[in-house]
Write a protein that holds these residues in place. Structure first.
Motif, mmCIF file in Angstrom:
data_model
loop_
_atom_site.group_PDB
_atom_site.id
_atom_site.type_symbol
_atom_site.label_atom_id
_atom_site.label_comp_id
_atom_site.label_asym_id
_atom_site.label_seq_id
_atom_site.Cartn_x
_atom_site.Cartn_y
_atom_site.Cartn_z
ATOM 1 N N THR A 23 83.721 40.193 -30.372
ATOM 2 C CA THR A 23 83.371 38.888 -29.467
ATOM 3 C C THR A 23 82.749 39.782 -28.222
ATOM 4 N N THR B 298 87.563 27.477 -33.288
ATOM 5 C CA THR B 298 88.127 26.965 -32.595
ATOM 6 C C THR B 298 87.744 25.556 -31.583
ATOM 7 N N ALA B 299 86.740 25.188 -32.184
ATOM 8 C CA ALA B 299 86.135 24.294 -31.152
ATOM 9 C C ALA B 299 87.582 22.862 -31.551
ATOM 10 N N ASP C 110 79.731 21.694 -21.823
ATOM 11 C CA ASP C 110 79.539 23.013 -21.865
ATOM 12 C C ASP C 110 81.017 23.950 -21.849
ATOM 13 N N ALA C 111 82.158 23.173 -21.067
ATOM 14 C CA ALA C 111 83.011 24.053 -20.717
ATOM 15 C C ALA C 111 83.367 24.186 -22.591
ATOM 16 N N GLU C 112 83.416 23.683 -23.251
ATOM 17 C CA GLU C 112 84.266 23.516 -25.213
ATOM 18 C C GLU C 112 82.987 24.284 -26.103
ATOM 19 N N TRP C 113 81.922 24.099 -25.824
ATOM 20 C CA TRP C 113 80.845 25.625 -25.962
ATOM 21 C C TRP C 113 81.617 26.811 -25.866
ATOM 22 N N ALA C 114 81.896 27.037 -24.418
ATOM 23 C CA ALA C 114 81.656 28.404 -24.338
ATOM 24 C C ALA C 114 82.905 28.485 -24.395
ATOM 25 N N ARG C 115 84.430 27.766 -24.656
ATOM 26 C CA ARG C 115 85.349 28.364 -24.564
ATOM 27 C C ARG C 115 85.829 28.666 -26.114
ATOM 28 N N ALA C 116 84.786 27.941 -27.291
ATOM 29 C CA ALA C 116 84.472 27.691 -28.907
ATOM 30 C C ALA C 116 84.676 29.427 -28.776
ATOM 31 N N ARG C 117 83.704 30.197 -28.269
ATOM 32 C CA ARG C 117 82.353 31.314 -28.496
ATOM 33 C C ARG C 117 81.845 31.217 -29.730
#
Length: 259
Positions: A58, A88-89, A99-106
């Motif tokens: 990743t 992992t979303a 935006d934070a969830e998109w970034a966290r889900a990667r």
């Protein structure tokens, strides 16, 4: 008698080959005569050291380290199978994906960019030799997303599919085939665990029925097995599929409705 499919003498890198369909693909490629390397962040105890390179794909650094290790070991590669993927979303539809969830889900870092980065490092040698096969494992989610749960994953797999098609058009004329394998629900260990949780008192079979219903049904009445997915990948990577490139092969038990 010559076997129908052989990978004898081929050097194959298979990402995420430590469990599920990835592990089945590693085992089948070895059975068919290929020299195989696989990768994940940690090595299972049962996997021989000589088959494994630890890497976090990743990250750009992880992809670069893996590519360098493969080239140092072999000098080049004949087949690359991109198995890595996942989601992992959080559930909850598009509204839950700030935006934070998109970034966290990667989602893109897991499902798209490892293939892009590894291809960039390993495909030029294939092109220079005028021979090689790249297999991108996409998903039926790219055309059949589940809005409550898989929007980010489905979008990333759609991006992988489009990238794969573009790559096939660029390097196909130079002797390198690029194909896509699009699985539906595969009965992996993780899938069985999910079915057990969903089924609760009804057990695994009840959980399986719930998952199949969420997909709109699977006409054959069951998920695909890891071995079935591996069989398709091995055929497409073999010389038997020598005129196949740029195509996407769905293996989903008939889940996706077609005209």
């Amino acid at each position: 008698m010559t076997p129908f499919v052989t990978l004898e003498g081929k050097r194959a890198l298979i990402t995420s080959g430590t469990r599920g369909a990835g592990a089945a693909t590693v085992a089948l490629f070895r059975e068919l005569g290929a020299e195989v390397l696989t990768t994940a962040r940690t090595k299972p105890d049962a996997l021989p050291d000589e088959l494994f390179i630890a890497a976090d794909l990743t990250t750009p650094e992880g992809c670069a380290a893996l590519a360098s290790a493969v080239l140092a070991r072999w000098g080049g590669v004949d087949i690359v199978v991109h198995m890595l993927g996942g989601s992992t979303a959080p559930p909850g539809g598009f509204g839950a994906l700030g935006d934070a969830e998109w970034a966290r889900a990667r989602a893109l870092d897991l499902n798209l960019m490892p293939a892009v980065r590894l291809d960039r490092e390993l495909v030029p040698d294939m092109v220079a030799r005028g021979d090689g096969v790249v297999v991108h494992v996409t998903s039926i989610q790219r055309v059949l997303p589940l809005p409550e749960a898989t929007t980010a994953y489905a979008a990333a797999k759609a991006a992988l599919s489009t990238y794969s098609k573009s790559l096939s058009k660029e390097i196909g004329p130079r002797g390198v085939r690029v194909v896509r394998v699009s699985p539906g629900w595969i009965e992996t260990e993780a899938a069985v665990d999910l079915a057990e949780r969903l089924g609760a008192e009804g057990g695994v079979e009840a959980g399986k029925r719930m998952i199949m219903q969420s997909l709109g049904g699977i006409p054959i009445g069951r998920p695909s097995t890891p071995d079935e997915v591996a069989n398709l990948i091995a055929f497409l990577a073999s010389a038997r599929a020598g005129s196949i490139t740029g195509a996407e092969y769905v293996i989903d038990g008939g889940t996706v409705p077609t005209a």
